[in-house]
Design a protein around this motif. Structure first.
Motif: not given
Length: 384
Positions: A305-328
């Protein structure tokens, strides 16, 4: 399914009493220190010198001393005597070992016990328990016994002031004692650090430095990009929920886990196999030491679960960056109509991929031209 545990702890307590039938605390000290409870041939401070002079051993040890001389032994008896007179409860713990487990950990070798390690493990365990129970004014003593099939340690604890009225301790406090004993005698820190290093320093670090929706992934791993886009389009409106363990992510966790599995299969297939082998070794160690399959399975589940949690947050971090580009992009004049906004989000997504593709095409054309020029030079050289 349970197997013979490497370590077992049994605990009880006695309230002070004045009747003749009630066991006095000093009597209990005499019991754990009685001569027939010890085998001087197996009791030693190091592997050789104790057998040369067994008169140095009183059998009792404390927080500070491995051996008590006559004066310190009298002091300990006085402490327990006054504790009883003042109304302290007497706590009695027995830490019992499977001798085969002691051999596996190197504590027992050729029927010789490294008693120093047993004493220090007991100290670590008792002090951790006292801290968790907030028994600030506790005093304790212990003794290693060899008079049964299983080597064991007796521990006696009293309070010298601020006595509590209840003798029952929390089950988690006793479990902590057991855990401290096990990890003091069989240190698995390095093995566990290897598991954590793979998750944090290899897998997650690799993901944070590499985006998923790239041209190479579109060409070579289209399903990976498809999974990424599918999750991104289903994210909750509230971006504060874009964390793996947030309630809003519950419907998407299974999809995130599958994306993590796909990413590992592409980039870390052999490394993940080695990770799983190490993990199973740790699960086996837990099962052997605690004698509890359920606890061992919890360890495996927690680490995965530690593995999936940390990887999941890394993936979501990329999605937040993509969302910021769209907001701009939207702030710079993008239409507010839902259909057109969705169209432009997809357009921004594709434009990002197109820029990468164009760069790679330019590099490819440059490589082709370079090779054509080199072939022309060879043709001229050989007169073709």
């Amino acid at each position: 399914m349970r197997e013979t545990p490497g370590v077992i702890i049994k605990s009880k307590f006695k309230v002070p009493g004045t009747k003749k039938k009630s066991r006095r605390y000093t009597t209990y000290l005499d019991y754990i220190n009685r001569p027939d409870a010890k085998d001087s041939r197996e009791q030693f401070e190091t592997y050789h010198d104790y057998m040369e002079d067994e008169t140095k051993s009183s059998g009792l040890f404390t927080r500070e001393d491995n051996r008590l001389n006559d004066e310190k032994r009298r002091t300990v008896r006085d402490i327990f005597k006054h504790a009883q007179a003042n109304g302290s409860i007497l706590w009695q713990d027995v830490i019992s070992f499977d001798n085969a487990w002691l051999r596996e950990t190197g504590v027992l070798h050729d029927d010789l016990i490294d008693e120093k390690r047993l004493i220090q493990a007991t100290r670590n365990a008792v002090e951790a328990m006292l801290q968790k129970e907030k028994m600030v004014h506790a005093y304790w003593t212990g003794a290693v016994h060899y008079n049964t099939d299983n080597i064991h340690v007796h521990v006696a604890i009293v309070e010298t002031s601020h006595m509590r009225e209840r003798g029952k301790r929390k089950p988690k406090s006793i479990e902590l004692m057991k855990s401290k004993v096990i990890h003091s005698l069989a240190d698995r820190t390095k093995e566990q650090e290897k598991l954590n290093a793979f998750i944090r320093n290899e897998l997650v670090a690799h993901k944070l430095n590499r985006k998923i929706p790239t041209l190479p992934n579109r060409v070579l791993h289209p399903d990976l990009v498809r999974q990424f886009k599918d999750i991104y389009e289903r994210l909750p409106e509230d971006k504060r929920q874009w964390r793996y363990n947030m309630n809003g992510m519950q419907p998407l966790r299974e999809s995130l886990n599958r994306l993590t599995d796909s990413y590992i299969d592409i980039h870390f297939k052999s490394e993940f196999q080695a990770f799983n082998e190490r993990l199973e070794q740790e699960v086996s160690f837990h099962r052997r030491s605690y004698g509890d399959t359920e606890k061992a399975e919890r360890y495996r589940t927690t680490k995965r679960q530690d593995l999936y949690t940390r990887m999941g947050n890394a993936i979501l971090s990329e999605m937040r960056d993509l969302s910021k580009e769209q907001v701009t992009f939207e702030k710079n004049g993008a239409p507010k109509h839902p259909v057109r906004r969705a169209f432009n989000q997809q357009k921004l997504f594709n434009e990002s991929l197109y820029r990468i593709e164009r760069h790679m095409n330019d590099e490819f054309e440059h490589l082709k031209n370079q090779r054509a020029f080199e072939q022309l030079e060879r043709d001229i050289e050989y007169g073709k």
